[in-house]
Scaffold this motif. Sequence first.
Motif, PDB file in Angstrom:
ATOM      1  N   ASP A  78       0.857  -1.183   0.000  1.00 57.47           N
ATOM      2  CA  ASP A  78       0.000   0.000   0.000  1.00 57.47           C
ATOM      3  C   ASP A  78       0.899   1.242   0.000  1.00 57.47           C
ATOM      4  O   ASP A  78       1.575   1.539   0.989  1.00 57.47           O
ATOM      5  CB  ASP A  78      -0.906  -0.034   1.244  1.00 57.47           C
ATOM      6  CG  ASP A  78      -1.883   1.127   1.297  1.00 57.47           C
ATOM      7  OD1 ASP A  78      -3.086   0.893   1.323  1.00 57.47           O
ATOM      8  OD2 ASP A  78      -1.416   2.301   1.321  1.00 57.47           O
ATOM      9  N   LEU A  79       0.910   1.961  -1.108  1.00 52.27           N
ATOM     10  CA  LEU A  79       1.839   3.091  -1.254  1.00 52.27           C
ATOM     11  C   LEU A  79       1.545   4.195  -0.248  1.00 52.27           C
ATOM     12  O   LEU A  79       2.456   4.851   0.259  1.00 52.27           O
ATOM     13  CB  LEU A  79       1.759   3.658  -2.673  1.00 52.27           C
ATOM     14  CG  LEU A  79       2.340   2.775  -3.776  1.00 52.27           C
ATOM     15  CD1 LEU A  79       2.110   3.423  -5.136  1.00 52.27           C
ATOM     16  CD2 LEU A  79       3.825   2.526  -3.552  1.00 52.27           C
ATOM     17  N   SER A  80       0.279   4.418   0.013  1.00 50.90           N
ATOM     18  CA  SER A  80      -0.092   5.483   0.947  1.00 50.90           C
ATOM     19  C   SER A  80       0.444   5.175   2.344  1.00 50.90           C
ATOM     20  O   SER A  80       1.031   6.040   3.014  1.00 50.90           O
ATOM     21  CB  SER A  80      -1.621   5.626   0.967  1.00 50.90           C
ATOM     22  OG  SER A  80      -2.014   6.734   1.716  1.00 50.90           O
ATOM     23  N   LEU A  81       0.264   3.933   2.754  1.00 52.02           N
ATOM     24  CA  LEU A  81       0.796   3.508   4.048  1.00 52.02           C
ATOM     25  C   LEU A  81       2.322   3.587   4.045  1.00 52.02           C
ATOM     26  O   LEU A  81       2.947   4.040   5.011  1.00 52.02           O
ATOM     27  CB  LEU A  81       0.331   2.076   4.327  1.00 52.02           C
ATOM     28  CG  LEU A  81       0.704   1.454   5.674  1.00 52.02           C
ATOM     29  CD1 LEU A  81       0.145   2.254   6.834  1.00 52.02           C
ATOM     30  CD2 LEU A  81       0.212   0.010   5.749  1.00 52.02           C
ATOM     31  N   ALA A  82       2.924   3.173   2.943  1.00 53.46           N
ATOM     32  CA  ALA A  82       4.386   3.165   2.834  1.00 53.46           C
ATOM     33  C   ALA A  82       4.969   4.569   3.034  1.00 53.46           C
ATOM     34  O   ALA A  82       5.899   4.761   3.821  1.00 53.46           O
ATOM     35  CB  ALA A  82       4.805   2.609   1.469  1.00 53.46           C
ATOM     36  N   ILE A  83       4.403   5.555   2.341  1.00 56.75           N
ATOM     37  CA  ILE A  83       5.003   6.890   2.456  1.00 56.75           C
ATOM     38  C   ILE A  83       4.642   7.548   3.787  1.00 56.75           C
ATOM     39  O   ILE A  83       5.425   8.328   4.314  1.00 56.75           O
ATOM     40  CB  ILE A  83       4.606   7.822   1.286  1.00 56.75           C
ATOM     41  CG1 ILE A  83       3.109   8.009   1.200  1.00 56.75           C
ATOM     42  CG2 ILE A  83       5.185   7.327  -0.017  1.00 56.75           C
ATOM     43  CD1 ILE A  83       2.698   9.064   0.211  1.00 56.75           C
ATOM     44  N   THR A  84       3.484   7.201   4.315  1.00 56.36           N
ATOM     45  CA  THR A  84       3.132   7.776   5.610  1.00 56.36           C
ATOM     46  C   THR A  84       4.059   7.253   6.692  1.00 56.36           C
ATOM     47  O   THR A  84       4.519   8.005   7.558  1.00 56.36           O
ATOM     48  CB  THR A  84       1.664   7.449   5.956  1.00 56.36           C
ATOM     49  OG1 THR A  84       0.844   7.807   4.849  1.00 56.36           O
ATOM     50  CG2 THR A  84       1.218   8.221   7.170  1.00 56.36           C
ATOM     51  N   LYS A  86       7.118   6.168   6.249  1.00 59.19           N
ATOM     52  CA  LYS A  86       8.525   6.593   6.084  1.00 59.19           C
ATOM     53  C   LYS A  86       8.693   8.111   6.186  1.00 59.19           C
ATOM     54  O   LYS A  86       9.699   8.579   6.699  1.00 59.19           O
ATOM     55  CB  LYS A  86       9.063   6.093   4.743  1.00 59.19           C
ATOM     56  CG  LYS A  86      10.515   6.454   4.488  1.00 59.19           C
ATOM     57  CD  LYS A  86      11.455   5.285   4.540  1.00 59.19           C
ATOM     58  CE  LYS A  86      12.915   5.668   4.554  1.00 59.19           C
ATOM     59  NZ  LYS A  86      13.772   4.713   3.865  1.00 59.19           N
ATOM     60  N   TYR A  87       7.729   8.874   5.649  1.00 57.75           N
ATOM     61  CA  TYR A  87       7.926  10.327   5.573  1.00 57.75           C
ATOM     62  C   TYR A  87       6.916  11.136   6.390  1.00 57.75           C
ATOM     63  O   TYR A  87       7.016  12.353   6.451  1.00 57.75           O
ATOM     64  CB  TYR A  87       7.884  10.786   4.106  1.00 57.75           C
ATOM     65  CG  TYR A  87       9.048  10.243   3.316  1.00 57.75           C
ATOM     66  CD1 TYR A  87      10.272  10.910   3.329  1.00 57.75           C
ATOM     67  CD2 TYR A  87       8.955   9.059   2.603  1.00 57.75           C
ATOM     68  CE1 TYR A  87      11.358  10.405   2.639  1.00 57.75           C
ATOM     69  CE2 TYR A  87      10.030   8.546   1.909  1.00 57.75           C
ATOM     70  CZ  TYR A  87      11.229   9.224   1.928  1.00 57.75           C
ATOM     71  OH  TYR A  87      12.313   8.723   1.258  1.00 57.75           O
ATOM     72  N   GLY A  88       5.974  10.453   7.020  1.00 62.58           N
ATOM     73  CA  GLY A  88       4.904  11.167   7.728  1.00 62.58           C
ATOM     74  C   GLY A  88       5.344  11.873   8.991  1.00 62.58           C
ATOM     75  O   GLY A  88       4.645  12.756   9.491  1.00 62.58           O
ATOM     76  N   GLY A  90       8.384  13.438   9.222  1.00 69.26           N
ATOM     77  CA  GLY A  90       9.544  14.251   8.876  1.00 69.26           C
ATOM     78  C   GLY A  90      10.573  13.425   8.120  1.00 69.26           C
ATOM     79  O   GLY A  90      10.367  12.242   7.847  1.00 69.26           O
ATOM     80  N   CYS A  91      11.675  14.079   7.795  1.00 71.77           N
ATOM     81  CA  CYS A  91      12.756  13.404   7.064  1.00 71.77           C
ATOM     82  C   CYS A  91      13.228  12.182   7.850  1.00 71.77           C
ATOM     83  O   CYS A  91      13.552  12.294   9.033  1.00 71.77           O
ATOM     84  CB  CYS A  91      13.922  14.385   6.852  1.00 71.77           C
ATOM     85  SG  CYS A  91      15.414  13.580   6.224  1.00 71.77           S
ATOM     86  N   PRO A  92      13.272  11.003   7.207  1.00 69.56           N
ATOM     87  CA  PRO A  92      13.719   9.801   7.916  1.00 69.56           C
ATOM     88  C   PRO A  92      15.179   9.893   8.369  1.00 69.56           C
ATOM     89  O   PRO A  92      15.586   9.186   9.286  1.00 69.56           O
ATOM     90  CB  PRO A  92      13.548   8.675   6.897  1.00 69.56           C
ATOM     91  CG  PRO A  92      12.910   9.257   5.695  1.00 69.56           C
ATOM     92  CD  PRO A  92      12.885  10.739   5.809  1.00 69.56           C
ATOM     93  N   LEU A  97      11.043  18.410   9.701  1.00 68.29           N
ATOM     94  CA  LEU A  97      10.133  18.610   8.578  1.00 68.29           C
ATOM     95  C   LEU A  97      10.900  19.200   7.398  1.00 68.29           C
ATOM     96  O   LEU A  97      10.717  18.779   6.251  1.00 68.29           O
ATOM     97  CB  LEU A  97       8.963  19.521   8.973  1.00 68.29           C
ATOM     98  CG  LEU A  97       7.994  19.819   7.838  1.00 68.29           C
ATOM     99  CD1 LEU A  97       7.430  18.547   7.229  1.00 68.29           C
ATOM    100  CD2 LEU A  97       6.854  20.714   8.298  1.00 68.29           C
ATOM    101  N   PRO A 107      19.919  12.394   1.457  1.00 70.87           N
ATOM    102  CA  PRO A 107      18.985  13.279   2.139  1.00 70.87           C
ATOM    103  C   PRO A 107      17.700  12.532   2.502  1.00 70.87           C
ATOM    104  O   PRO A 107      17.426  11.487   1.967  1.00 70.87           O
ATOM    105  CB  PRO A 107      18.692  14.343   1.106  1.00 70.87           C
ATOM    106  CG  PRO A 107      19.122  13.813  -0.186  1.00 70.87           C
ATOM    107  CD  PRO A 107      19.938  12.579   0.023  1.00 70.87           C
TER     108      PRO A 107
ATOM    109  N   MET B  21      10.059  19.451   2.672  1.00 65.22           N
ATOM    110  CA  MET B  21      11.155  18.733   3.321  1.00 65.22           C
ATOM    111  C   MET B  21      12.478  18.893   2.584  1.00 65.22           C
ATOM    112  O   MET B  21      13.527  19.045   3.199  1.00 65.22           O
ATOM    113  CB  MET B  21      10.767  17.237   3.364  1.00 65.22           C
ATOM    114  CG  MET B  21      11.054  16.527   4.655  1.00 65.22           C
ATOM    115  SD  MET B  21      10.379  14.822   4.624  1.00 65.22           S
ATOM    116  CE  MET B  21       8.779  15.048   5.357  1.00 65.22           C
ATOM    117  N   TYR B  22      12.431  18.883   1.245  1.00 71.22           N
ATOM    118  CA  TYR B  22      13.673  18.720   0.475  1.00 71.22           C
ATOM    119  C   TYR B  22      13.915  19.726  -0.640  1.00 71.22           C
ATOM    120  O   TYR B  22      14.974  19.668  -1.273  1.00 71.22           O
ATOM    121  CB  TYR B  22      13.700  17.307  -0.157  1.00 71.22           C
ATOM    122  CG  TYR B  22      13.696  16.191   0.847  1.00 71.22           C
ATOM    123  CD1 TYR B  22      14.736  16.051   1.760  1.00 71.22           C
ATOM    124  CD2 TYR B  22      12.654  15.262   0.893  1.00 71.22           C
ATOM    125  CE1 TYR B  22      14.730  15.017   2.689  1.00 71.22           C
ATOM    126  CE2 TYR B  22      12.649  14.231   1.816  1.00 71.22           C
ATOM    127  CZ  TYR B  22      13.689  14.117   2.709  1.00 71.22           C
ATOM    128  OH  TYR B  22      13.680  13.095   3.618  1.00 71.22           O
TER     129      TYR B  22
END
Lengths: 107, 107
Positions: A78-84, A86-88, A90-92, A97, A107, B21-22
């Motif tokens: 699930d792409l939405s879950l994936a980005i949330t 990893k990036y939800g 702030g910067c990993p 932010l 980066p 962020m970037y």
Amino acid sequence: MSDDQLPNISLRDFQELIREMYFEKDEARGVDGTFMWLMEEVGELASALRDGTHEQRVEEFADVLAWLTTIANVVDVDLSLAITQKYGSGCPGCGQLVCCCPDEGKP
Amino acid sequence: MSDDQLPNISLRDFQELIREMYFEKDEARGVDGTFMWLMEEVGELASALRDGTHEQRVEEFADVLAWLTTIANVVDVDLSLAITQKYGSGCPGCGQLVCCCPDEGKP
């Protein structure tokens, strides 16, 4: 077009649209063959970035995103879950932010 | 997690988040250098697809999507508009919601 007239599709709706459109073929083709198509589109994006028009770039970004999404469907990501995830928050890398990772690092 | 508990971020909000962020770093690095990072992440995705865990795949999809988005920011492409234009009226090949393009063609 002003900002509030621009389409605002959710990533889940887009992933569902691509699933409905292509899943049967994607699943039959499998990950390896589908990844080859993604690579072809990445090449076309590179070409459009180098010397394409804005409209060509727009089209190639859409294609790369669609092929990436189609692979995510095949492997049930699930792409939405994936980005949330990893990036939800702030910067990993630095947790901020607005990223303040060192320039030479990833980066 | 049930479907209604999954995060449902819009593509525009995600693109804006990545911009915040970037963007400063992305713009300074430029398209070519940023594309190299995208390629590195595509390689990591390939590796995760081949023999990674589900969690590793999730992470690599997030990274590829983030780097693709970051390049879109640098060249001022709105991803939401791009996919709506290309896929919002059905498969660009056959025009159907469920693609019926010939298998051997680009779907």
